[in-house]
Design a protein around this motif. Structure first.
Motif, PDB file in Angstrom:
ATOM      1  N   GLN A 109       0.841  -1.204   0.064  1.00  0.00           N
ATOM      2  CA  GLN A 109       0.156  -0.081  -0.009  1.00  0.00           C
ATOM      3  C   GLN A 109       0.840   1.231   0.004  1.00  0.00           C
ATOM      4  OE1 GLN A 109      -3.097  -0.337   2.856  1.00  0.00           O
ATOM      5  NE2 GLN A 109      -3.915  -1.754   1.900  1.00  0.00           N
ATOM      6  N   VAL A 110       2.000   1.001  -0.406  1.00  0.00           N
ATOM      7  CA  VAL A 110       2.982   2.325  -0.575  1.00  0.00           C
ATOM      8  C   VAL A 110       2.502   2.903  -2.064  1.00  0.00           C
ATOM      9  CG1 VAL A 110       5.315   2.838  -0.892  1.00  0.00           C
ATOM     10  CG2 VAL A 110       4.820   1.185   0.713  1.00  0.00           C
ATOM     11  N   VAL A 111       2.187   2.269  -2.738  1.00  0.00           N
ATOM     12  CA  VAL A 111       1.712   2.795  -3.954  1.00  0.00           C
ATOM     13  C   VAL A 111       0.315   2.187  -4.295  1.00  0.00           C
ATOM     14  CG1 VAL A 111       2.124   2.029  -6.409  1.00  0.00           C
ATOM     15  CG2 VAL A 111       3.883   3.503  -5.169  1.00  0.00           C
ATOM     16  N   GLN A 112      -0.262   2.598  -5.196  1.00  0.00           N
ATOM     17  CA  GLN A 112      -1.842   2.075  -5.619  1.00  0.00           C
ATOM     18  C   GLN A 112      -1.654   2.396  -7.208  1.00  0.00           C
ATOM     19  OE1 GLN A 112      -4.633   4.749  -3.368  1.00  0.00           O
ATOM     20  NE2 GLN A 112      -5.016   5.742  -5.362  1.00  0.00           N
ATOM     21  N   GLN A 113      -2.639   1.230  -7.345  1.00  0.00           N
ATOM     22  CA  GLN A 113      -2.774   1.355  -8.865  1.00  0.00           C
ATOM     23  C   GLN A 113      -4.136   1.905  -9.018  1.00  0.00           C
ATOM     24  OE1 GLN A 113      -2.559  -2.286 -11.126  1.00  0.00           O
ATOM     25  NE2 GLN A 113      -1.880  -1.226 -13.191  1.00  0.00           N
ATOM     26  N   ASN A 114      -4.266   2.797 -10.109  1.00  0.00           N
ATOM     27  CA  ASN A 114      -5.676   3.407 -10.405  1.00  0.00           C
ATOM     28  C   ASN A 114      -6.412   2.666 -11.433  1.00  0.00           C
ATOM     29  OD1 ASN A 114      -4.638   5.401  -8.571  1.00  0.00           O
ATOM     30  ND2 ASN A 114      -3.738   6.578 -10.155  1.00  0.00           N
ATOM     31  N   GLU A 115      -7.575   3.030 -11.578  1.00  0.00           N
ATOM     32  CA  GLU A 115      -8.561   2.384 -12.454  1.00  0.00           C
ATOM     33  C   GLU A 115      -8.044   2.666 -14.067  1.00  0.00           C
ATOM     34  OE1 GLU A 115     -12.759   2.814 -10.111  1.00  0.00           O
ATOM     35  OE2 GLU A 115     -12.359   3.567 -11.863  1.00  0.00           O
TER      36      GLU A 115
END
Lengths: 250, 250
Positions: free
Chosen positions: B56-62
């Motif tokens: 959860q350091v980075v997230q992938q968007n839609e």
DNA sequence: CAAAGTGTTTCATTATATGAAACGGCGTTT
DNA sequence: AAACGCCGTTTCATATAATGAAACACTTTG
């Protein structure tokens, strides 16, 4: 080696495991102490810490102990999703805190818990220990009840399945069906109460926050000691919260 | 392989190199785009991002792009050194901003630059783009001049050697000896001015902040457009800043 | 429909990370 | 004064993980 059906980088996992040990309760660690806590060899721990120090992610203090560093503060302030929520809520919750003379919090649902994004305190208000960037349970907080009650049916069903129902005080709701009843009540009345359910002596009232598209974006609450937060004033607090909520534009 | 006379973990260095690419100007990246920017192979970049997503350091968007995630927000709020500075300055600079009707900033010296720790805005004030957690140059900012002028002689000599003297507007001070003269003036008068030296149209005034032991802990400034921030009002602004500064207890 | 771009996967190869043992420093105890 | 216990730090033989070229499937563009 596979984790969650794909290879992940073990060194990065180790580094963030170490970073997770630094909390508001324990802000600094020695090398061997942290190695014991994390289960990693002290040489490995030392090398990971040295790397993090060189990147300013961690710093070594004069007492040789390690604590979190400026790079995390920098990166933490660049998480655009939360920065935009903070910008939108900052002045409204400040004004509510001044008016209501208690602490105001803004939170969202994350990892089947309440995740706190912003906080405004009042000089007269009780010092609430809840901090921005921390998590609290859904079942025992006013914000948690509101966020779940006003979520989509699917989101609500998923979360009810995954969340915890732990007891924090004798007043905590620990049975799922009782909690569902509480959610229906929250939905009907448009607000939720936490009557010493998470912390003895503390009462909170929370309302939902929607954006222009009527999508739930979070919840705000006002919290105070039970000795001052009389239930007869609840409808007054709710009015103040709702007036303030109207100034949150997203 | 040695770096800075000791082995450092290459994977962690790569991970933070990727994280550094996410800025307020560019909040999201695709895999190949980020690989090109960082110079890493796209498979490597993909795997590093996957690991960061799982933490959860980075997230992938839609849209499949990546952006910074909640874990950084969480960790960023646990950097105790800056959280204590924020707590101490929050209400005083909010009150100054309301009184003076301009943006107020709190900063410290870090990496031979000004590092911004806190910010309070006024509804009427000009929207200053400076953000918390970001850096700006010493030579072209009022806060930078104050922090250096009121530092120890050793710190001042070291910083003068290492800092940059770039030009941001035609009014920037780019010669070291001219800057030293400016530091002496700052020390004598107890405040500094930035007269459109960093950004055209913007004027700032800054004063030092000391703790109980008379140790310099930072500087606060008020900033506004040159059309409204008349020089004749400077002594008035300084009074307001100093009154506010007295409420910062550390 | 072809081309160009994307995110994602595989596996042989290469490079890095690991950890036991040891060191030097410091504070405490005998 | 010496021994002890703990700390952070270093070394290097060994083990393990990371890498990246090639390929895949999908989507968008011309």
């Amino acid at each position: 080696m596979e984790t969650t059906s794909k290879n992940l980088n073990q060194s990065i996992i180790k580094a963030f495991t170490l970073l997770d040990a630094f909390t508001t309760e324990k802000k600094e660690w020695g090398v061997r102490e942290l190695a014991t806590k994390s289960g990693y060899n002290k040489s490995t721990t030392y090398r990971l810490l040295s790397t993090l120090v060189s990147l300013q992610v961690v710093q070594q203090n004069e007492n040789e102990k390690y604590s979190l560093g400026s790079k995390l503060f920098e990166l933490g302030n660049r998480v655009s999703l939360y920065q935009s929520l903070i910008n939108a809520t900052k002045i409204p919750i400040r004004d509510i805190a001044i008016h209501i003379q208690e602490t105001v919090l803004f939170g969202v649902l994350k990892n089947n818990q309440v995740f706190y994004i912003n906080k405004a305190e009042s000089l007269q208000g009780l010092k609430i220990s809840t901090s921005v960037g921390s998590y609290q349970p859904i079942n025992a907080t006013a914000i948690g009840k509101v966020l779940l009650a006003f979520s989509s049916h699917e989101k609500q069903q998923n979360t009810l399945k995954m969340m915890s129902f732990n007891s924090y005080t004798r007043k905590s709701i620990t049975k799922k069906n009782e909690f569902i009843t509480e959610l229906e009540k929250t939905k009907n009345q448009g607000y939720a109460l936490d009557l010493e359910e998470f912390e003895l002596g503390l009462i909170c009232v929370a309302i939902p926050i929607f954006n222009k598209n009527n999508k739930l974006i979070g919840s705000i609450s006002a919290s105070g000691p039970s000795s001052r937060f009389e239930l007869k004033n609840v409808s007054n607090y709710i009015s103040i919260l709702k007036n303030g909520a109207q100034k949150i534009n997203l």
